[in-house]
Design a protein around this motif. Structure first.
Motif, PDB file in Angstrom:
ATOM      1  N   THR A  39       0.854  -1.185   0.000  1.00 25.34           N
ATOM      2  CA  THR A  39       0.000   0.000   0.000  1.00 25.34           C
ATOM      3  C   THR A  39       0.891   1.236   0.000  1.00 25.34           C
ATOM      4  OG1 THR A  39      -0.204  -0.018   2.421  1.00 25.34           O
ATOM      5  CG2 THR A  39      -1.916  -1.127   1.167  1.00 25.34           C
ATOM      6  N   LEU A  41       0.781   5.645   0.213  1.00 24.89           N
ATOM      7  CA  LEU A  41       0.017   6.822   0.583  1.00 24.89           C
ATOM      8  C   LEU A  41       0.838   8.065   0.291  1.00 24.89           C
ATOM      9  CD1 LEU A  41      -2.401   8.243   2.056  1.00 24.89           C
ATOM     10  CD2 LEU A  41      -0.981   8.119   4.109  1.00 24.89           C
ATOM     11  N   CYS A  42       0.317   8.947  -0.543  1.00 25.14           N
ATOM     12  CA  CYS A  42       0.924  10.248  -0.784  1.00 25.14           C
ATOM     13  C   CYS A  42       0.529  11.134   0.400  1.00 25.14           C
ATOM     14  CB  CYS A  42       0.413  10.838  -2.102  1.00 25.14           C
ATOM     15  SG  CYS A  42       1.065  12.476  -2.450  1.00 25.14           S
ATOM     16  N   ARG A  43       1.516  11.681   1.091  1.00 30.21           N
ATOM     17  CA  ARG A  43       1.265  12.413   2.326  1.00 30.21           C
ATOM     18  C   ARG A  43       1.017  13.906   2.082  1.00 30.21           C
ATOM     19  NH1 ARG A  43       5.592  11.331   6.549  1.00 30.21           N
ATOM     20  NH2 ARG A  43       3.924  12.070   7.879  1.00 30.21           N
ATOM     21  N   SER A  48      -0.857  13.532  -5.825  1.00 25.60           N
ATOM     22  CA  SER A  48      -1.595  12.275  -5.738  1.00 25.60           C
ATOM     23  C   SER A  48      -0.807  11.143  -6.389  1.00 25.60           C
ATOM     24  CB  SER A  48      -2.975  12.413  -6.394  1.00 25.60           C
ATOM     25  OG  SER A  48      -2.855  12.811  -7.742  1.00 25.60           O
ATOM     26  N   ASN A  99      -3.919   7.246  -2.459  1.00 22.19           N
ATOM     27  CA  ASN A  99      -3.414   5.938  -2.043  1.00 22.19           C
ATOM     28  C   ASN A  99      -3.621   4.887  -3.131  1.00 22.19           C
ATOM     29  OD1 ASN A  99      -6.181   6.094  -1.544  1.00 22.19           O
ATOM     30  ND2 ASN A  99      -6.099   4.520   0.005  1.00 22.19           N
ATOM     31  N   SER A 101      -3.124   0.386  -3.749  1.00 27.49           N
ATOM     32  CA  SER A 101      -2.851  -0.957  -3.235  1.00 27.49           C
ATOM     33  C   SER A 101      -2.455  -1.819  -4.423  1.00 27.49           C
ATOM     34  CB  SER A 101      -4.095  -1.553  -2.577  1.00 27.49           C
ATOM     35  OG  SER A 101      -4.484  -0.792  -1.458  1.00 27.49           O
ATOM     36  N   VAL A 131       6.000   9.747   0.031  1.00 30.73           N
ATOM     37  CA  VAL A 131       5.081   8.636  -0.185  1.00 30.73           C
ATOM     38  C   VAL A 131       5.413   7.569   0.853  1.00 30.73           C
ATOM     39  CG1 VAL A 131       4.280   6.862  -1.792  1.00 30.73           C
ATOM     40  CG2 VAL A 131       4.903   9.140  -2.652  1.00 30.73           C
TER      41      VAL A 131
END
Length: 138
Positions: A39, A41-43, A48, A99, A101, A131
């Motif tokens: 997984t 995730l762009c913080r 994005s 995000n 997956s 990320v």
């Protein structure tokens, strides 16, 4: 079950798509997980993550052009503290998502032949973007 986590930092060159596939793959390969799930995730709220075609560069420019038409800059936004590209960047991030997956099968990311992982920068100027990655499996 094994797991591994990290945060990778990428420098963008302003609005556009940055291919981060190799950096993600390099990190994932050293973890010894053959079957599992990665997984990402762009913080950030003005950037994005996308899985998109990695062969024809025109796909990337067409996508950026389309997003600019859907969420154009202009004086019609209440939120503009960081400039005219601020609120449109938030809208683009909402549309494309922060995000992903990706399954890991036989020790490899299960991306299709023409798929790559891209960090979408929605602001005009370069930024440093983080990320977060979480790999879980066996």
């Amino acid at each position: 079950m094994k797991q591994a986590v990290t945060t990778l930092t990428f420098r963008t060159s302003g609005r556009g798509l940055t291919d981060i596939t190799q950096a993600i793959t390099d990190w994932q390969h050293g973890k010894g997980i053959q079957e599992g799930l990665l997984t990402l995730l762009c913080r950030h709220t003005s950037a994005s993550l996308l899985i998109q075609e990695n062969a024809a560069r025109e796909v990337r420019s067409d996508l950026i052009d389309w997003l600019d038409r859907v969420a154009p800059e202009g004086p019609h936004y209440a939120h503009d503290e960081e400039g005219p590209d601020d609120m449109p960047a938030h809208l683009k991030s909402t549309l494309t998502g922060v995000n992903l997956s990706i399954p890991v099968i036989d020790g490899r990311l299960a991306l299709g032949t023409w798929q790559g992982i891209f960090l979408a920068e929605h602001r005009r100027i370069p930024h440093s973007r983080q990320v977060a990655l979480h790999l879980l499996g066996m």
